[in-house]
Design a protein around this motif. Structure first.
Motif, PDB file in Angstrom:
ATOM      1  N   ARG A 144       0.903  -1.476   0.479  1.00  0.00           N
ATOM      2  CA  ARG A 144      -0.230  -0.029  -0.279  1.00  0.00           C
ATOM      3  C   ARG A 144       0.750   1.431  -0.080  1.00  0.00           C
ATOM      4  NH1 ARG A 144      -2.869  -2.705   4.130  1.00  0.00           N
ATOM      5  NH2 ARG A 144      -1.521  -1.004   5.136  1.00  0.00           N
ATOM      6  N   PHE A 145       2.099   1.046   1.025  1.00  0.00           N
ATOM      7  CA  PHE A 145       3.010   2.466   0.896  1.00  0.00           C
ATOM      8  C   PHE A 145       3.352   2.576  -0.487  1.00  0.00           C
ATOM      9  CE2 PHE A 145       6.691   4.826   1.997  1.00  0.00           C
ATOM     10  CZ  PHE A 145       6.874   6.183   2.729  1.00  0.00           C
ATOM     11  N   GLU A 198       2.733   2.172  -3.330  1.00  0.00           N
ATOM     12  CA  GLU A 198       1.704   2.441  -4.705  1.00  0.00           C
ATOM     13  C   GLU A 198       1.760   3.546  -4.713  1.00  0.00           C
ATOM     14  OE1 GLU A 198      -0.681  -1.089  -4.246  1.00  0.00           O
ATOM     15  OE2 GLU A 198       0.661  -2.176  -4.932  1.00  0.00           O
ATOM     16  N   SER A 199       1.939   4.196  -3.356  1.00  0.00           N
ATOM     17  CA  SER A 199       1.337   5.574  -3.242  1.00  0.00           C
ATOM     18  C   SER A 199       1.876   6.903  -3.799  1.00  0.00           C
ATOM     19  CB  SER A 199       1.475   5.681  -1.496  1.00  0.00           C
ATOM     20  OG  SER A 199       0.599   4.634  -0.854  1.00  0.00           O
ATOM     21  N   PRO A 200       1.566   7.884  -4.296  1.00  0.00           N
ATOM     22  CA  PRO A 200       2.320   8.970  -5.153  1.00  0.00           C
ATOM     23  C   PRO A 200       3.679   8.967  -4.188  1.00  0.00           C
ATOM     24  CG  PRO A 200      -0.141   9.389  -4.975  1.00  0.00           C
ATOM     25  CD  PRO A 200       0.282   8.648  -3.766  1.00  0.00           C
ATOM     26  N   ALA A 216       3.141  11.456  -0.770  1.00  0.00           N
ATOM     27  CA  ALA A 216       2.886  11.197   0.249  1.00  0.00           C
ATOM     28  C   ALA A 216       4.026  10.273   0.658  1.00  0.00           C
ATOM     29  CB  ALA A 216       2.117  10.417  -0.425  1.00  0.00           C
ATOM     30  N   LYS A 217       4.731   9.629  -0.251  1.00  0.00           N
ATOM     31  CA  LYS A 217       5.432   8.828   0.760  1.00  0.00           C
ATOM     32  C   LYS A 217       7.013   9.500   1.517  1.00  0.00           C
ATOM     33  CE  LYS A 217       6.536   6.213  -3.348  1.00  0.00           C
ATOM     34  NZ  LYS A 217       6.617   5.448  -4.137  1.00  0.00           N
ATOM     35  N   GLN A 219       6.796  12.596   2.383  1.00  0.00           N
ATOM     36  CA  GLN A 219       6.255  13.875   3.285  1.00  0.00           C
ATOM     37  C   GLN A 219       7.175  14.718   4.028  1.00  0.00           C
ATOM     38  OE1 GLN A 219       2.992  12.529   5.851  1.00  0.00           O
ATOM     39  NE2 GLN A 219       2.510  14.603   6.462  1.00  0.00           N
ATOM     40  N   VAL A 249      -0.058   8.560   5.276  1.00  0.00           N
ATOM     41  CA  VAL A 249      -0.449   7.505   3.782  1.00  0.00           C
ATOM     42  C   VAL A 249      -0.529   6.525   5.210  1.00  0.00           C
ATOM     43  CG1 VAL A 249       1.225   6.757   3.432  1.00  0.00           C
ATOM     44  CG2 VAL A 249      -0.329   6.111   2.297  1.00  0.00           C
ATOM     45  N   ILE A 250       0.281   6.230   6.318  1.00  0.00           N
ATOM     46  CA  ILE A 250       0.125   4.820   7.431  1.00  0.00           C
ATOM     47  C   ILE A 250       0.351   4.804   8.876  1.00  0.00           C
ATOM     48  CG2 ILE A 250       1.825   2.875   5.676  1.00  0.00           C
ATOM     49  CD1 ILE A 250       4.401   4.065   6.557  1.00  0.00           C
ATOM     50  N   ASP A 282      -2.385   0.352  10.851  1.00  0.00           N
ATOM     51  CA  ASP A 282      -1.176   0.586   9.971  1.00  0.00           C
ATOM     52  C   ASP A 282      -0.095   0.457  10.791  1.00  0.00           C
ATOM     53  OD1 ASP A 282      -1.726  -0.389   7.939  1.00  0.00           O
ATOM     54  OD2 ASP A 282      -1.326   1.457   6.557  1.00  0.00           O
TER      55      ASP A 282
END
Length: 350
Positions: free
Chosen positions: A76-77, A79-81, A84-85, A87, A134-135, A140
């Motif tokens: 999930r992480f 595959e994020s933009p 977002a990763k 940040q 995102v997590i 999470d």
């Protein structure tokens, strides 16, 4: 099975490459401190520096469940933009996100072929940890807490077993420089290696090195990790085995043992060029202010060694060459390669 036995081989990058055999230790027997098992464990760390830990028994199964939940979070992480990763970016050498290409790659004129998010043991216990939103939700965060706590339990159990096996008592025991309530750079690193072809791509694998840690606990279901055992003249693959993790000795434990234990030289290469590879590594590290003597004879703290080696990792090759010769490999010495292999490595220098 000792790493000195004749290994089988696999085809990789147009040649036959060894798959080095590794000893396996049952986690339940390590917990029991069975004398014969502890003697074998100490000898393995002194002679080879890496092994499988079998977690399929009742004492280890929950950690395998933690691994699977962590893998789901990682998918999930990653595959994020990117925004977002990234940040918080890289908050500290042991905390935050590193995008692909942040370090030197495994081959000449390449950068690394992985992205990574690191969550330190100290950070996740804070009221507001620097973890990307995102997590940073309750489910999470629980996954991350379980993964870090479980990995800490496994590595501390192995460390205690090594202390007993070495006959250490009281303050001299290894775990007394790895106390849970003292600041350290112990961290959980989650890595995503992108598909890459060594013949044409510029982001390839992870350069050869030894780990800064005392012990590293590594989970990966895909091929790609290679080791160079003491006395070996070439790198060879580590076979992923279900129900196990790979444990390797790092620089800090080598130093703490009076340089009697072997810090494992390893790297990561793309085995299947079309495959995404995911790995989970927990780096158990000594308390920041613990002192030891490094390969250059310097009396240095664990925190200083960590920072110096991290920045050597991230430097380009020409600056890495200016660091002490022992920095990247933790004082480990590579055997000379035969002429035929050396010619190949001239193309694949790193």
């Amino acid at each position: 099975m000792a790493a000195t036995e004749a290994p089988r081989t696999v085809e990789w990058n147009g040649k036959k490459v060894p798959v080095y055999p590794m000893q396996t230790f049952d986690f339940s027997r390590i917990l029991s401190h069975e004398p014969a098992e502890l003697e074998r464990l100490v000898r393995c760390c002194q002679d080879e520096g890496y092994f499988y830990i079998d977690l399929r028994g009742i004492d280890g199964r929950r950690f395998l469940d933690d691994q699977q939940e962590t893998l789901k979070l990682m998918h999930r992480f990653f595959e994020s933009p990117l925004e977002a990763k990234n940040q918080y970016g890289l908050v500290a050498p042991h905390l935050g996100y590193e995008p692909i290409g942040s370090r030197t790659g495994v081959l000449e004129n390449t950068k690394d072929g992985y992205e990574m998010i690191k969550v330190s043991r100290d950070e996740i216990q804070k009221d507001s940890p620097h973890i990307p939103d995102v997590i940073k939700n309750s489910p999470d965060m629980k996954v991350l807490e379980n993964a870090i706590a479980g990995s800490n339990i496994i590595t501390k159990a192995i460390l205690a077993a090594l202390s007993t096996g070495c006959g250490l008592e009281g303050a001299a025991r290894f775990e007394n420089t790895h106390r849970n309530d003292r600041p350290s750079t112990s961290t959980l690193a989650m890595m995503h290696y992108i598909p890459s072809d060594p013949s044409k791509d510029s982001n390839i694998g992870h350069q050869k090195h030894t780990d800064i840690s005392s012990l590293t606990l590594l989970f990966s279901e895909e091929w790609g990790m290679q080791v160079r055992p003491p006395g070996a003249r070439e790198f060879g693959f580590v076979e992923p085995r279900p129900g196990t993790a790979v444990v390797n000795v790092g620089d800090s434990l080598r130093f703490a043992s009076g340089h009697t234990m072997q810090s494992c030289i390893h790297r990561v290469v793309p085995f299947d060029y079309s495959q995404h590879r995911y790995s989970i590594a927990y780096f158990l590290r000594a308390e920041n202010d613990v002192m030891f003597t490094d390969p250059e004879g310097r009396y240095i703290s664990a925190g200083q060694w960590h920072d110096e080696k991290f920045f050597a990792f991230t430097n380009p090759p020409e600056l890495q060459a200016l660091a002490p010769s022992s920095m990247i490999l933790g004082g480990m010495v590579e055997e000379d390669e035969p002429i035929a292999v050396a010619k190949e490595q001239a193309v694949e220098a790193y």
